[in-house]
Design an enzyme around this catalytic site. Structure first.
Site, PDB file in Angstrom:
ATOM      1  N   THR A   1       0.801  -1.026  -0.057  1.00  0.00           N
ATOM      2  CA  THR A   1      -0.097  -0.129   0.045  1.00  0.00           C
ATOM      3  C   THR A   1       0.854   1.459   0.087  1.00  0.00           C
ATOM      4  OG1 THR A   1      -1.631   1.169   1.164  1.00  0.00           O
ATOM      5  CG2 THR A   1      -0.145   0.086   2.767  1.00  0.00           C
ATOM      6  N   ARG A   2       0.154   2.483  -0.689  1.00  0.00           N
ATOM      7  CA  ARG A   2       0.923   3.531  -0.582  1.00  0.00           C
ATOM      8  C   ARG A   2      -0.027   4.660   0.253  1.00  0.00           C
ATOM      9  NH1 ARG A   2      -1.135   4.316  -5.850  1.00  0.00           N
ATOM     10  NH2 ARG A   2      -1.099   6.334  -5.837  1.00  0.00           N
TER      11      ARG A   2
ATOM     12  N   GLU B   1       9.509  45.853  -1.372  1.00  0.00           N
ATOM     13  CA  GLU B   1      10.631  46.395  -0.956  1.00  0.00           C
ATOM     14  C   GLU B   1      11.409  45.857   0.253  1.00  0.00           C
ATOM     15  OE1 GLU B   1      10.185  50.648  -0.294  1.00  0.00           O
ATOM     16  OE2 GLU B   1       9.533  51.050  -2.627  1.00  0.00           O
TER      17      GLU B   1
ATOM     18  N   MET C   1     -14.210  -4.229  -0.843  1.00  0.00           N
ATOM     19  CA  MET C   1     -15.114  -4.443   0.583  1.00  0.00           C
ATOM     20  C   MET C   1     -16.081  -3.350   0.529  1.00  0.00           C
ATOM     21  SD  MET C   1     -13.601  -7.434   1.334  1.00  0.00           S
ATOM     22  CE  MET C   1     -14.332  -7.464   3.224  1.00  0.00           C
TER      23      MET C   1
ATOM     24  N   HIS D   1      -7.818   1.943   6.126  1.00  0.00           N
ATOM     25  CA  HIS D   1      -9.148   1.915   6.911  1.00  0.00           C
ATOM     26  C   HIS D   1      -9.845   0.686   7.364  1.00  0.00           C
ATOM     27  CE1 HIS D   1      -8.816   6.265   6.300  1.00  0.00           C
ATOM     28  NE2 HIS D   1      -8.723   6.161   4.881  1.00  0.00           N
TER      29      HIS D   1
ATOM     30  N   HIS E   1      -3.178  -2.302 -10.142  1.00  0.00           N
ATOM     31  CA  HIS E   1      -2.093  -2.399  -9.115  1.00  0.00           C
ATOM     32  C   HIS E   1      -0.792  -1.688  -9.800  1.00  0.00           C
ATOM     33  CE1 HIS E   1       0.442  -4.350  -5.908  1.00  0.00           C
ATOM     34  NE2 HIS E   1       1.567  -3.870  -6.829  1.00  0.00           N
ATOM     35  N   ALA E   2      -0.570  -0.422  -8.718  1.00  0.00           N
ATOM     36  CA  ALA E   2       0.834   0.373  -9.311  1.00  0.00           C
ATOM     37  C   ALA E   2       0.404   1.129 -10.192  1.00  0.00           C
ATOM     38  CB  ALA E   2       1.899  -0.267  -9.187  1.00  0.00           C
TER      39      ALA E   2
ATOM     40  N   ARG F   1       6.344  60.017  -4.885  1.00  0.00           N
ATOM     41  CA  ARG F   1       7.658  59.629  -4.483  1.00  0.00           C
ATOM     42  C   ARG F   1       8.601  59.939  -5.846  1.00  0.00           C
ATOM     43  NH1 ARG F   1       8.974  53.945  -2.429  1.00  0.00           N
ATOM     44  NH2 ARG F   1       7.149  53.435  -4.127  1.00  0.00           N
TER      45      ARG F   1
ATOM     46  N   VAL G   1      11.388  42.713   1.012  1.00  0.00           N
ATOM     47  CA  VAL G   1      12.190  41.505   0.432  1.00  0.00           C
ATOM     48  C   VAL G   1      13.500  42.094   0.012  1.00  0.00           C
ATOM     49  CG1 VAL G   1      12.084  39.426  -0.904  1.00  0.00           C
ATOM     50  CG2 VAL G   1      10.089  39.913   0.555  1.00  0.00           C
TER      51      VAL G   1
ATOM     52  N   ARG H   1      14.967  39.408 -11.222  1.00  0.00           N
ATOM     53  CA  ARG H   1      13.593  39.347 -10.828  1.00  0.00           C
ATOM     54  C   ARG H   1      13.223  37.966 -10.553  1.00  0.00           C
ATOM     55  NH1 ARG H   1      11.212  44.218 -11.440  1.00  0.00           N
ATOM     56  NH2 ARG H   1      11.775  45.703 -12.655  1.00  0.00           N
TER      57      ARG H   1
ATOM     58  N   HIS I   1      -9.807  -2.154   4.417  1.00  0.00           N
ATOM     59  CA  HIS I   1      -8.375  -2.801   4.337  1.00  0.00           C
ATOM     60  C   HIS I   1      -8.235  -3.814   5.511  1.00  0.00           C
ATOM     61  CE1 HIS I   1      -7.985   1.365   2.449  1.00  0.00           C
ATOM     62  NE2 HIS I   1      -7.802   0.520   1.520  1.00  0.00           N
TER      63      HIS I   1
END
Length: 573
Positions: free
Chosen positions: A198-199, A434, A333, A203, A294-295, A515, A436, A451, A206
């Site tokens: 399983t990956r 400004e 199931m 629950h 499967h897979a 400004r 950052v 940039r 299973h």
């Protein structure tokens, strides 16, 4: 007695005498070294511990061609997946890699020497043929994308000699080698073992499936999840292992063992199923559960499955006599509420009421904090999932404002920060352009590359804060579409990203500039100034577009708050 390994002998290269180990360690320090990638480390670990028996190293050209074309090593042994050490042409030239040479294999994470490879050959694979024969040829298949975009141009084949095990710092007690797991089965007196791959989290369904499989075969159960590389987007293995650990006490006493497999999956469907069966046989299993698709990696962009639903089962059945492991078909199931039990779907009489919760519905319930019934999953499992998948009101997110200088994005960002702080519930971080530039990117200029680098740094910081559950408000100019899209992709690995285009016109931004920066740019005293002598690419897919010439800051902030509220990120006060 445990099932014999594939090929009859477990190639446990870690079982070596101490004097030879010291000799190899000393030699490795003076050899040229190949620094292994994460996938190569996963492969090497299973070569060294015998999980890939009968392999004793990375495949040379004869073995590789045999596996790609006929699922056979050069000596005729069944093996379905190419296990190859890929390197660049520059590495071949710099390290002088050639037949007969010896090279150290090193872990990129801690610079430890793991093994010495004696090179049989260095060859250029036919990637197009590998993609077609092994994975089916669809260019959208993730393994083919990886093969074309990430795997390097040369393969280096040869046997390896072990120096050190890979260091793991998580769940060490659950990381059994094949020899260790076989010994564990022997101590427990297990003669028949059903392995469950399983990956995903597990629950009640299973648990019922694996218990039923064990009872039908008078066997025990090995829960053997993959914790190496799986499909992008899968739930992290830390969460999954906590789920498996929570589930284990729900098995009848002594029925099941949990062991972790550090495999790098390829999502190769039928070929992968054969490979998985070989690996489980090497770990001592006598039976292996194989499900629909499967897979498999699912569907391509046209909605077509990469593999047929039963192709994997057919493939393993075809080679059953050689594999020496019995296939257990995965049974879907379903829950019968009237009798409070799970049964295979194909054994439920017509008209009997059943209940199911799909994966999509489960994710929705986790996201919004909706109840998850005990008939579907055990409370201790749900608790783990909720800890790792909090409802949206507890999740981090990023608001990314883009627009011209003096477009009003900074004022919106500051006002939004105050509003979210007033709301409470999570930390709020403000990343003004400004600020950052001064604190994080002071050495950068305003060329396209600089940039893009600046936006990449903002995205990285935003992603880390988002992962930690913060509300992030970023307000750079971000004039280029590609950099904005890359920022979205980085943040969305950990949370939600909202792109807000502050579409205030250049004329209005310049007219209200107190400004005088636009005036200086017009006099050519400021180079690469967006809108004057540098372009601004309008966003193609903004989540929201606002305009400070036509809307007040309060109105705009309110519209952003409504967007967040509509998607569940803000709790009612």
């Amino acid at each position: 007695m445990a099932n014999p390994p594939h090929g009859g002998v477990l190639k446990d290269l870690l079982a070596r005498d101490a004097p030879r180990h010291h000799e190899l360690e000393a030699e490795a320090a003076n050899l040229p070294a190949i620094v292994l990638t994460e996938r190569q480390l996963c492969d090497l670990e299973l070569i060294l511990n015998g999980g890939f028996s009968p392999l004793e190293g990375f495949m040379n050209e004869k073995d590789y061609n045999g596996v790609v074309e006929n699922l056979r090593l050069a000596d005729g042994a069944l093996f379905s997946m190419p296990i190859c050490l890929d390197v660049t042409g520059q590495v071949v030239e710099r390290l002088k890699l050639k037949a007969g040479a010896r090279v150290t294999l090193r872990d990129f994470r801690d610079d430890r020497n793991l093994a010495i490879l004696t090179i049989d050959d260095v060859y250029r694979p036919d990637k197009k043929k590998e993609a077609q024969e092994v994975f089916g040829g669809d260019p959208e298949h993730p393994a083919i994308v990886f093969l074309n975009n990430t795997v390097q141009e040369f393969y280096v084949g040869g046997k390896v000699e072990a120096i050190n095990r890979l260091n793991h710092y998580d769940y060490v007690a659950l990381r059994y080698t094949p020899a260790e797991l076989r010994l564990h089965f022997e101590k427990l007196g297990w003669s028949k073992v059903v392995a469950f791959q399983t990956r995903n989290p597990m629950h009640r369904a299973h648990r019922e499936l694996t218990v039923r499989a064990a009872r039908d075969r008078q066997a025990n159960v090995l829960i053997h999840p993959v914790v190496g590389l799986t499909k992008p987007g899968d739930i992290d293995h830390f969460t999954r292992v906590r789920v498996y650990q929570a589930l284990m006490p729900r098995y009848p006493n002594g029925m099941a063992v949990l062991g972790l497999l550090g495999l790098a999956m390829r999502m190769g469907g039928p070929r992968e199923a054969i490979w998985h069966a070989i690996i489980r046989k090497n770990h001592g299993a006598t039976h292996f559960i194989i499900g629909r698709d499967h897979a498999g990696p699912g569907k391509n962009s046209k909605g077509k499955d990469f593999y047929g639903p039963y192709d994997a089962q057919y493939a393993v059945e075809k080679y059953k006599s050689e594999l020496g492991i019995d296939v257990v078909e995965f049974q879907m199931m379903t829950y019968l509420p009237d009798s409070d039990e799970y049964r295979p779907k194909d054994q439920v009489p017509e008209g009997v009421k059943t209940l199911d919760i799909s994966g999509t519905e489960l994710r929705r319930r986790l996201r919004v904090g909706a109840p998850i019934p005990e008939w579907f999953s055990y409370p201790e499992v749900v608790k783990v999932l909720r800890e790792s998948n909090p409802p949206r009101a507890k999740q981090g997110f990023t608001i990314f404002l883009t627009g011209y200088t003096n477009s009003g994005k900074d004022a919106i960002a500051r006002a939004l920060q105050v509003t979210l702080n007033q709301q409470g519930g999570r930390a709020v971080s403000l990343l003004l352009g400004e600020t950052v530039r001064h604190e994080l990117s002071s050495e950068l200029g305003f060329t396209r590359d600089d940039r893009d680098t600046n936006i990449a740094r903002i995205a990285f910081v935003a992603s880390e804060l988002t992962k930690a559950g913060a509300a992030v408000i970023a307000a750079p100019i971000a004039p280029f579409e590609e950099a904005r899209q890359e920022a979205r992709e980085v943040v969305e690995k950990y949370g939600t990203f909202f792109l807000v285009h502050v579409n205030t016109s250049l004329e209005y931004a310049e007219k209200t500039d107190k400004r005088g920066v636009y005036a200086r740019a017009r006099r050519n005293s400021i180079k690469n100034f967006t809108g004057v002598n540098d372009p601004y690419e309008k966003p193609q897919k903004a989540d929201m577009t606002v305009d400070c010439e036509k809307q007040g800051v309060r109105e705009i902030v309110h519209s952003i708050v409504l967007l967040l509220e509509s998607q569940g990120f803000l709790e009612a006060a």
